[in-house]
Structures are given as structure tokens and as C-alpha cells.
Design a protein around this motif. Structure first.
Motif, PDB file in Angstrom:
ATOM      1  N   HIS A  88       0.836  -1.197   0.000  1.00 47.45           N
ATOM      2  CA  HIS A  88       0.000   0.000   0.000  1.00 47.45           C
ATOM      3  C   HIS A  88       0.875   1.252   0.000  1.00 47.45           C
ATOM      4  N   HIS A  89       0.316   2.323  -0.524  1.00 46.03           N
ATOM      5  CA  HIS A  89       0.999   3.611  -0.492  1.00 46.03           C
ATOM      6  C   HIS A  89       0.671   4.280   0.840  1.00 46.03           C
ATOM      7  N   PRO A  90       1.674   4.543   1.678  1.00 44.53           N
ATOM      8  CA  PRO A  90       1.407   5.192   2.963  1.00 44.53           C
ATOM      9  C   PRO A  90       0.926   6.629   2.754  1.00 44.53           C
ATOM     10  N   CYS A  91       0.067   7.077   3.637  1.00 41.04           N
ATOM     11  CA  CYS A  91      -0.462   8.448   3.579  1.00 41.04           C
ATOM     12  C   CYS A  91       0.003   9.204   4.810  1.00 41.04           C
ATOM     13  N   GLU A  92       0.363  10.439   4.605  1.00 41.64           N
ATOM     14  CA  GLU A  92       0.755  11.309   5.701  1.00 41.64           C
ATOM     15  C   GLU A  92       0.225  12.700   5.432  1.00 41.64           C
ATOM     16  N   VAL A  93      -0.059  13.407   6.493  1.00 38.00           N
ATOM     17  CA  VAL A  93      -0.419  14.813   6.374  1.00 38.00           C
ATOM     18  C   VAL A  93       0.839  15.606   6.662  1.00 38.00           C
ATOM     19  N   ILE A  94       1.193  16.497   5.734  1.00 38.70           N
ATOM     20  CA  ILE A  94       2.385  17.324   5.935  1.00 38.70           C
ATOM     21  C   ILE A  94       1.974  18.792   5.955  1.00 38.70           C
ATOM     22  N   HIS A  95       2.753  19.591   6.636  1.00 41.20           N
ATOM     23  CA  HIS A  95       2.498  21.028   6.690  1.00 41.20           C
ATOM     24  C   HIS A  95       2.931  21.662   5.371  1.00 41.20           C
ATOM     25  N   LEU A  96       2.153  22.610   4.899  1.00 40.19           N
ATOM     26  CA  LEU A  96       2.484  23.277   3.646  1.00 40.19           C
ATOM     27  C   LEU A  96       3.820  24.004   3.713  1.00 40.19           C
ATOM     28  N   ASP A  97       4.191  24.494   4.888  1.00 39.34           N
ATOM     29  CA  ASP A  97       5.461  25.208   4.982  1.00 39.34           C
ATOM     30  C   ASP A  97       6.670  24.272   4.935  1.00 39.34           C
ATOM     31  N   SER A  98       6.446  22.951   4.947  1.00 42.65           N
ATOM     32  CA  SER A  98       7.562  22.007   4.827  1.00 42.65           C
ATOM     33  C   SER A  98       7.883  21.676   3.365  1.00 42.65           C
ATOM     34  N   ILE A  99       7.054  22.156   2.435  1.00 44.20           N
ATOM     35  CA  ILE A  99       7.310  21.927   1.008  1.00 44.20           C
ATOM     36  C   ILE A  99       8.265  23.008   0.532  1.00 44.20           C
ATOM     37  N   TYR A 100       9.432  22.588   0.064  1.00 43.44           N
ATOM     38  CA  TYR A 100      10.447  23.553  -0.349  1.00 43.44           C
ATOM     39  C   TYR A 100      10.113  24.149  -1.709  1.00 43.44           C
ATOM     40  N   ARG A 101       9.891  23.278  -2.695  1.00 48.24           N
ATOM     41  CA  ARG A 101       9.555  23.716  -4.052  1.00 48.24           C
ATOM     42  C   ARG A 101       8.761  22.633  -4.742  1.00 48.24           C
ATOM     43  N   SER A 102       7.997  23.039  -5.718  1.00 49.04           N
ATOM     44  CA  SER A 102       7.317  22.049  -6.548  1.00 49.04           C
ATOM     45  C   SER A 102       8.339  21.454  -7.520  1.00 49.04           C
ATOM     46  N   ALA A 103       7.998  20.332  -8.092  1.00 50.33           N
ATOM     47  CA  ALA A 103       8.906  19.664  -9.026  1.00 50.33           C
ATOM     48  C   ALA A 103       8.134  19.219 -10.251  1.00 50.33           C
ATOM     49  N   ARG A 104       8.815  19.181 -11.357  1.00 52.16           N
ATOM     50  CA  ARG A 104       8.211  18.703 -12.595  1.00 52.16           C
ATOM     51  C   ARG A 104       8.555  17.226 -12.724  1.00 52.16           C
ATOM     52  N   LEU A 105       7.532  16.372 -12.718  1.00 49.28           N
ATOM     53  CA  LEU A 105       7.719  14.937 -12.858  1.00 49.28           C
ATOM     54  C   LEU A 105       7.429  14.527 -14.293  1.00 49.28           C
ATOM     55  N   ILE A 106       8.313  13.720 -14.854  1.00 51.40           N
ATOM     56  CA  ILE A 106       8.137  13.210 -16.212  1.00 51.40           C
ATOM     57  C   ILE A 106       8.013  11.696 -16.090  1.00 51.40           C
ATOM     58  N   GLY A 107       6.895  11.149 -16.490  1.00 44.50           N
ATOM     59  CA  GLY A 107       6.663   9.710 -16.367  1.00 44.50           C
ATOM     60  C   GLY A 107       7.669   8.897 -17.171  1.00 44.50           C
ATOM     61  N   VAL A 108       8.182   7.822 -16.558  1.00 36.80           N
ATOM     62  CA  VAL A 108       9.073   6.896 -17.263  1.00 36.80           C
ATOM     63  C   VAL A 108       8.166   5.924 -18.014  1.00 36.80           C
ATOM     64  N   TYR A 109       8.097   6.065 -19.310  1.00 41.69           N
ATOM     65  CA  TYR A 109       7.151   5.278 -20.102  1.00 41.69           C
ATOM     66  C   TYR A 109       7.822   4.220 -20.958  1.00 41.69           C
ATOM     67  N   GLY A 110       9.136   4.124 -20.953  1.00 41.80           N
ATOM     68  CA  GLY A 110       9.838   3.068 -21.682  1.00 41.80           C
ATOM     69  C   GLY A 110       9.703   3.192 -23.181  1.00 41.80           C
ATOM     70  N   LYS A 111       9.521   2.059 -23.852  1.00 41.58           N
ATOM     71  CA  LYS A 111       9.453   2.033 -25.315  1.00 41.58           C
ATOM     72  C   LYS A 111       8.036   2.176 -25.841  1.00 41.58           C
ATOM     73  N   ASP A 112       7.044   2.095 -24.963  1.00 40.50           N
ATOM     74  CA  ASP A 112       5.645   2.178 -25.378  1.00 40.50           C
ATOM     75  C   ASP A 112       5.203   3.628 -25.551  1.00 40.50           C
ATOM     76  N   PHE A 113       4.220   3.841 -26.403  1.00 42.16           N
ATOM     77  CA  PHE A 113       3.626   5.157 -26.569  1.00 42.16           C
ATOM     78  C   PHE A 113       2.682   5.441 -25.411  1.00 42.16           C
ATOM     79  N   VAL A 114       2.546   6.696 -25.079  1.00 38.04           N
ATOM     80  CA  VAL A 114       1.578   7.117 -24.073  1.00 38.04           C
ATOM     81  C   VAL A 114       0.259   7.368 -24.795  1.00 38.04           C
ATOM     82  N   THR A 115      -0.803   6.788 -24.293  1.00 32.78           N
ATOM     83  CA  THR A 115      -2.111   6.906 -24.933  1.00 32.78           C
ATOM     84  C   THR A 115      -2.630   8.347 -24.902  1.00 32.78           C
TER      85      THR A 115
END
Length: 72
Positions: free
Chosen positions: A15-42
């Protein structure tokens, strides 16, 4: 290499653990790029489903000067 691969955290039960975090603990947002391998993204993939559609993501460690200076 200027990118890291990150994966969602999973506990011993699979399972994916869930936690509540304070907004002031987030340093910066990040751009995530999905690892999709050799397949096309639908064309039906919605942005809101991206976190569930990919098992890992590329994240750029040099996203900006301030983040790079803070991490290193």
C-alpha cells in the motif's frame, strides 16, 4: 546525468502510505516526467491520472538554481 528516477513509496503490504504534511515544509514544486519506456503514451491519458499511470518518474535535479544550491 541531470535527472533522477523516483518511485512512489510502498509499504510491506503493498500500500501507499499516507501522511499529512504542513504546507510550509514543502520547499519547491517539481516537474515529474513519467518513465514510459518504449511504449507510446495513450492520448486518453489525463494529467490527473499521471501519478497512477506511471510506476516511476524522472525529476530534474537542476530544476532551478535555488533548488540545486539547497540540495547540494
Amino acid at each position: 546525468m541531470c535527472m533522477w528516477v523516483v518511485e512512489p513509496e510502498v509499504d510491506n503490504d503493498g500500500h501507499h502510505p499516507c501522511e499529512v504534511i504542513h504546507l510550509d515544509s514543502i520547499y519547491r514544486s517539481a516537474r515529474l516526467i513519467g518513465v514510459y519506456g518504449k511504449d507510446f503514451v495513450t492520448k486518453e491519458l489525463r494529467v490527473s491520472d499521471s501519478l497512477d499511470a506511471f510506476r516511476a518518474f524522472w525529476i530534474e535535479k537542476y530544476i532551478d538554481y535555488h533548488t540545486h544550491e539547497h540540495v547540494y
